[in-house]
Scaffold this motif. Structure first.
Motif, PDB file in Angstrom:
ATOM      1  N   ASP A 119       0.821  -1.204   0.000  1.00 51.40           N
ATOM      2  CA  ASP A 119       0.000   0.000   0.000  1.00 51.40           C
ATOM      3  C   ASP A 119       0.859   1.261   0.000  1.00 51.40           C
ATOM      4  OD1 ASP A 119      -2.212   1.689   0.174  1.00 51.40           O
ATOM      5  OD2 ASP A 119      -2.187   1.619   2.367  1.00 51.40           O
ATOM      6  N   ARG A 120       2.035   1.197   0.684  1.00 54.21           N
ATOM      7  CA  ARG A 120       2.903   2.376   0.776  1.00 54.21           C
ATOM      8  C   ARG A 120       3.921   2.445  -0.360  1.00 54.21           C
ATOM      9  NH1 ARG A 120       4.208   2.384   7.307  1.00 54.21           N
ATOM     10  NH2 ARG A 120       2.033   2.521   7.999  1.00 54.21           N
ATOM     11  N   SER A 121       3.938   1.440  -1.223  1.00 55.86           N
ATOM     12  CA  SER A 121       4.891   1.432  -2.325  1.00 55.86           C
ATOM     13  C   SER A 121       4.435   2.383  -3.423  1.00 55.86           C
ATOM     14  CB  SER A 121       5.044   0.012  -2.873  1.00 55.86           C
ATOM     15  OG  SER A 121       3.823  -0.402  -3.491  1.00 55.86           O
ATOM     16  N   LYS A 122       5.371   2.690  -4.360  1.00 58.93           N
ATOM     17  CA  LYS A 122       5.056   3.597  -5.464  1.00 58.93           C
ATOM     18  C   LYS A 122       3.970   3.028  -6.364  1.00 58.93           C
ATOM     19  CE  LYS A 122       9.651   5.762  -5.702  1.00 58.93           C
ATOM     20  NZ  LYS A 122      10.834   6.010  -6.580  1.00 58.93           N
ATOM     21  N   VAL A 123       3.930   1.700  -6.473  1.00 55.21           N
ATOM     22  CA  VAL A 123       2.972   1.068  -7.378  1.00 55.21           C
ATOM     23  C   VAL A 123       1.541   1.363  -6.965  1.00 55.21           C
ATOM     24  CG1 VAL A 123       2.162  -1.124  -8.323  1.00 55.21           C
ATOM     25  CG2 VAL A 123       4.611  -0.757  -7.941  1.00 55.21           C
ATOM     26  N   HIS A 124       1.253   1.333  -5.665  1.00 55.44           N
ATOM     27  CA  HIS A 124      -0.128   1.479  -5.179  1.00 55.44           C
ATOM     28  C   HIS A 124      -0.377   2.792  -4.436  1.00 55.44           C
ATOM     29  CE1 HIS A 124      -1.020  -2.735  -6.124  1.00 55.44           C
ATOM     30  NE2 HIS A 124       0.172  -3.035  -5.615  1.00 55.44           N
ATOM     31  N   ARG A 125       0.623   3.669  -4.402  1.00 55.57           N
ATOM     32  CA  ARG A 125       0.512   4.886  -3.577  1.00 55.57           C
ATOM     33  C   ARG A 125      -0.696   5.741  -3.977  1.00 55.57           C
ATOM     34  NH1 ARG A 125       5.899   8.114  -3.221  1.00 55.57           N
ATOM     35  NH2 ARG A 125       6.405   6.175  -2.119  1.00 55.57           N
ATOM     36  N   ASP A 126      -0.965   5.863  -5.273  1.00 57.66           N
ATOM     37  CA  ASP A 126      -2.070   6.712  -5.752  1.00 57.66           C
ATOM     38  C   ASP A 126      -3.324   5.907  -6.077  1.00 57.66           C
ATOM     39  OD1 ASP A 126      -0.434   8.962  -5.584  1.00 57.66           O
ATOM     40  OD2 ASP A 126       0.374   8.601  -7.605  1.00 57.66           O
ATOM     41  N   HIS A 127      -3.335   4.618  -5.703  1.00 57.54           N
ATOM     42  CA  HIS A 127      -4.505   3.773  -5.989  1.00 57.54           C
ATOM     43  C   HIS A 127      -5.545   3.882  -4.878  1.00 57.54           C
ATOM     44  CE1 HIS A 127      -2.191   0.894  -8.919  1.00 57.54           C
ATOM     45  NE2 HIS A 127      -2.190   2.172  -9.309  1.00 57.54           N
ATOM     46  N   SER A 128      -6.767   3.478  -5.188  1.00 54.18           N
ATOM     47  CA  SER A 128      -7.847   3.435  -4.196  1.00 54.18           C
ATOM     48  C   SER A 128      -7.789   2.096  -3.473  1.00 54.18           C
ATOM     49  CB  SER A 128      -9.210   3.615  -4.873  1.00 54.18           C
ATOM     50  OG  SER A 128     -10.246   3.484  -3.946  1.00 54.18           O
ATOM     51  N   VAL A 129      -7.457   2.145  -2.167  1.00 49.75           N
ATOM     52  CA  VAL A 129      -7.265   0.922  -1.386  1.00 49.75           C
ATOM     53  C   VAL A 129      -8.235   0.923  -0.208  1.00 49.75           C
ATOM     54  CG1 VAL A 129      -5.637  -0.424  -0.009  1.00 49.75           C
ATOM     55  CG2 VAL A 129      -4.834   0.770  -2.054  1.00 49.75           C
ATOM     56  N   VAL A 130      -8.922  -0.201   0.005  1.00 48.96           N
ATOM     57  CA  VAL A 130      -9.885  -0.328   1.114  1.00 48.96           C
ATOM     58  C   VAL A 130      -9.605  -1.622   1.863  1.00 48.96           C
ATOM     59  CG1 VAL A 130     -11.679   0.987  -0.067  1.00 48.96           C
ATOM     60  CG2 VAL A 130     -11.571  -1.482  -0.365  1.00 48.96           C
ATOM     61  N   PRO A 131     -10.050  -1.733   3.127  1.00 47.85           N
ATOM     62  CA  PRO A 131      -9.888  -3.004   3.858  1.00 47.85           C
ATOM     63  C   PRO A 131     -10.611  -4.130   3.130  1.00 47.85           C
ATOM     64  CG  PRO A 131     -10.434  -1.228   5.365  1.00 47.85           C
ATOM     65  CD  PRO A 131     -10.590  -0.677   3.985  1.00 47.85           C
ATOM     66  N   MET A 132     -10.107  -5.336   3.283  1.00 50.59           N
ATOM     67  CA  MET A 132     -10.662  -6.491   2.585  1.00 50.59           C
ATOM     68  C   MET A 132     -12.131  -6.718   2.962  1.00 50.59           C
ATOM     69  SD  MET A 132      -9.072 -10.332   2.460  1.00 50.59           S
ATOM     70  CE  MET A 132      -9.001 -10.433   4.253  1.00 50.59           C
ATOM     71  N   GLY A 133     -12.497  -6.556   4.227  1.00 50.62           N
ATOM     72  CA  GLY A 133     -13.880  -6.750   4.655  1.00 50.62           C
ATOM     73  C   GLY A 133     -14.831  -5.752   4.029  1.00 50.62           C
ATOM     74  N   GLU A 134     -14.367  -4.484   3.899  1.00 48.55           N
ATOM     75  CA  GLU A 134     -15.213  -3.461   3.282  1.00 48.55           C
ATOM     76  C   GLU A 134     -15.455  -3.755   1.807  1.00 48.55           C
ATOM     77  OE1 GLU A 134     -14.937   1.324   2.304  1.00 48.55           O
ATOM     78  OE2 GLU A 134     -13.920   0.508   4.094  1.00 48.55           O
ATOM     79  N   ALA A 135     -14.424  -4.250   1.120  1.00 46.03           N
ATOM     80  CA  ALA A 135     -14.579  -4.610  -0.294  1.00 46.03           C
ATOM     81  C   ALA A 135     -15.594  -5.725  -0.461  1.00 46.03           C
ATOM     82  CB  ALA A 135     -13.237  -5.039  -0.874  1.00 46.03           C
ATOM     83  N   ALA A 136     -15.548  -6.719   0.438  1.00 50.29           N
ATOM     84  CA  ALA A 136     -16.509  -7.823   0.353  1.00 50.29           C
ATOM     85  C   ALA A 136     -17.928  -7.330   0.623  1.00 50.29           C
ATOM     86  CB  ALA A 136     -16.128  -8.917   1.341  1.00 50.29           C
TER      87      ALA A 136
END
Length: 445
Positions: A119-136
C-alpha cells in the motif's frame, strides 16, 4: 488473531444478517439491503405501515419485496463451486510473496489483495485501497459477488469462476424469459381470437332472437298479455344461448354472468354513473374546478377550508358525489400530467383524520400511477402491471353484489386489472381519487 481467507469472507457475505444462515429465497427491500424472504416477513409481521430495514433502519410506509435473483444465483453457485484452497502459512493467514506480510487490503484499481507494505509502495501509492472486509461488503450490496477477481496467489481463479457462472446463468435466464414471453403472446392471441368468435356468435344469436320475436308477433296476433308471454319465453331461450356462450370463453370458468359481461364488454351497456366530485371530502391541498369535474394538486398554497368529518385531512383524496349500495355502475376518468395519482372505489368508512395505506384491507380498491409505473394497490403487497399502451382514459366498473372492481382502457376496451371478488358488507361505496404533484384527473363526460 489470524486473518480470514478472502474465500471465507465471501462465504460469510452469503449469509442473512437476521438469521445468520445462508440466504434462503433472498429478497431486496426498499433501501437495497437483502434478507431471507421468511426472515423479513416474520420481522414485519403484523405491520401495516412504518416498515423499517433491520440493517440501516430506513423506514417507508409501504412494504416492498423484490426477489434478488442475482444474489440467489450467486449463493447457489458458491455452494456448487469446488473452491481451490489458498496457500496457507503459519497462523492460517495469506501472506504477500514479496514482503511476507498478511494480505489485509484490497486495491480497487488492480482488483487484487495487497499488504500494508504494498500500500505504501510507489505502485499502489495513488490507488484506491480499502480493507478487505469493506470490499466484500460492497460486493454484497451491489448483488454481484463475483466482481472481486483476485489476481494474487491467495485465490488464483475463484473470482473468474463466479463471474463465468453468473454469465451462464444470466444467459440461461434471458433465454427462458424470451421463451415465456413468446408463449404468453401466443396465448393472448388465442384468447383474443376466442373472444371475438364468441362475441360474433352472440351478435348473431341476438339478431336471430329479434327476428324470431317479430315473426311470432306477425303470426299469432294474440292479445297483449299473451304476446308478452311469448316474448318472455323467446327471451329466456336467447339468454340461455348467451349464457352458454359466455361459459365457453377461455379463462372465465367459474365466474358469474355479470363478471363475464365485465370482461367481454368492458362495462358497455352498464349504468353510466352521472356524478361530480364532492368538495366537502377534498383534502385542502386539492383544487377542484367550478363544475367539480376536474381535480389537481398544488404544493402551495394550502387552502383554508371548513373542517368537517367527511374531509380527508392527511391523504390527498377526494370522493365522488354518489355512493352505491347495489347494482352495476361505470364511470370514465381522463388522466392529465405525469404526477402521482390513484383512482378506484372506497368504502364510506375509510379514515379521514389520519394517514392510511390505500388497499382493500383499509377499504380501498384502486389503480395507482407513479414514476411511469402502474400498480394495483392489492394487499398485503402491491401488484405491478405491464401495459401495452399508456391509457389516457380509464374506465372503472363496479358490480356491487359480486364485489367486483375492474379497470379498462376506455378507448381500446382492454382490461387493465380486476381485483379479486370482495364483500362490501352492505356499506356504501364511493368513487375515489388521489392526486399529488402535477397530475390532474377529470371525470367524464
Amino acid at each position: 488473531m489470524a486473518a480470514r481467507k478472502p474465500v471465507e469472507i465471501l462465504q460469510d457475505e452469503a449469509h442473512c444478517s437476521i438469521c445468520l444462515e445462508i440466504f434462503q429465497d433472498p429478497v431486496s427491500i426498499h433501501c437495497g439491503h437483502s434478507f431471507c424472504r421468511s426472515c423479513i416477513t416474520e420481522t414485519w409481521e403484523g405491520l401495516t405501515t412504518n416498515f423499517s430495514c433491520p440493517q440501516c433502519r430506513e423506514t417507508v410506509s409501504w412494504k416492498r419485496l423484490r426477489p434478488n435473483r442475482e444474489l440467489a444465483n450467486m449463493v447457489e453457485a458458491a455452494k456448487r463451486l469446488n473452491l481451490q484452497q489458498d496457500r496457507e502459512v503459519e497462523g492460517g493467514e495469506n501472506f504477500c510473496e514479496e514482503h511476507q506480510e498478511p494480505l489485509k487490503l484490497f486495491c480497487q484499481d488492480d482488483k487484487r489483495l495487497i499488504c500494508v507494505v504494498c500500500d505504501r509502495s510507489k505502485v499502489h501509492r495513488d490507488h484506491s485501497v480499502v480493507p478487505m472486509g469493506e470490499a466484500a461488503q460492497e460486493c454484497k450490496v451491489r448483488g454481484v459477488m463475483g466482481v472481486l477477481r483476485y489476481k494474487g496467489p491467495e485465490a488464483p481463479d475463484v473470482g473468474q469462476k463466479i463471474v463465468r457462472t453468473y454469465r451462464k446463468m444470466h444467459e440461461f435466464l434471458e433465454k427462458q424469459e424470451s421463451s415465456l414471453l413468446a408463449q404468453l403472446e401466443q396465448l393472448d392471441t388465442e384468447i383474443r381470437k376466442a373472444h371475438e368468435e364468441i362475441l360474433q356468435r352472440l351478435l348473431e344469436e341476438t339478431t336471430r332472437l329479434g327476428t324470431l320475436i317479430g315473426e311470432m308477433e306477425r303470426t299469432y296476433q294474440q292479445p297483449d298479455w299473451q304476446l308478452l308471454k311469448v316474448r318472455a319465453q323467446a327471451f329466456q331461450t336467447g339468454w340461455e344461448a348467451i349464457k352458454q356462450g359466455l361459459e365457453k370463453v377461455p379463462g372465465t370458468e367459474g365466474r358469474s354472468r355479470k363478471g363475464n359481461a365485465i370482461v367481454l364488454l368492458g362495462g358497455e351497456g352498464w349504468s353510466e354513473a352521472q356524478m361530480t366530485l364532492d368538495p366537502e371530502t377534498a383534502n385542502p391541498w386539492l383544487y377542484l374546478s367550478k363544475d367539480c369535474k376536474l381535480v389537481r394538486s398544488k404544493e402551495r398554497p394550502k387552502q383554508n377550508l371548513p373542517s368537517n368529518p367527511k374531509r380527508f385531512k392527511v391523504n390527498h383524496c377526494v370522493l365522488g358525489s354518489r355512493g352505491f349500495t347495489s347494482g352495476w355502475h361505470r364511470w370514465d376518468v381522463e388522466v392529465h400530467g405525469e404526477g402521482v395519482w390513484a383512482i378506484g372505489v372506497a368504502k364510506e368508512s375509510v379514515p379521514r383524520d389520519r394517514e392510511f395505506v390505500p388497499n382493500p384491507s383499509n377499504g380501498i380498491w384502486a389503480l395507482h400511477h407513479t414514476h411511469n409505473e402502474y400498480v394495483a394497490l392489492t394487499s398485503p403487497c402491491v401488484t405491478r402491471l405491464t401495459l401495452r399502451r399508456v391509457p389516457k382514459r380509464i374506465r372503472i366498473c363496479l358490480d356491487y353484489e359480486e364485489g367486483r372492481v375492474v379497470f379498462f382502457d376506455a378507448k381500446s376496451k382492454e382490461r387493465i386489472f380486476a381485483f379479486p371478488p370482495a364483500s362490501f358488507q352492505g356499506e356504501r361505496v364511493f368513487p375515489c381519487f388521489m392526486v399529488m404533484f402535477d397530475a390532474q384527473l377529470k371525470l367524464l363526460p
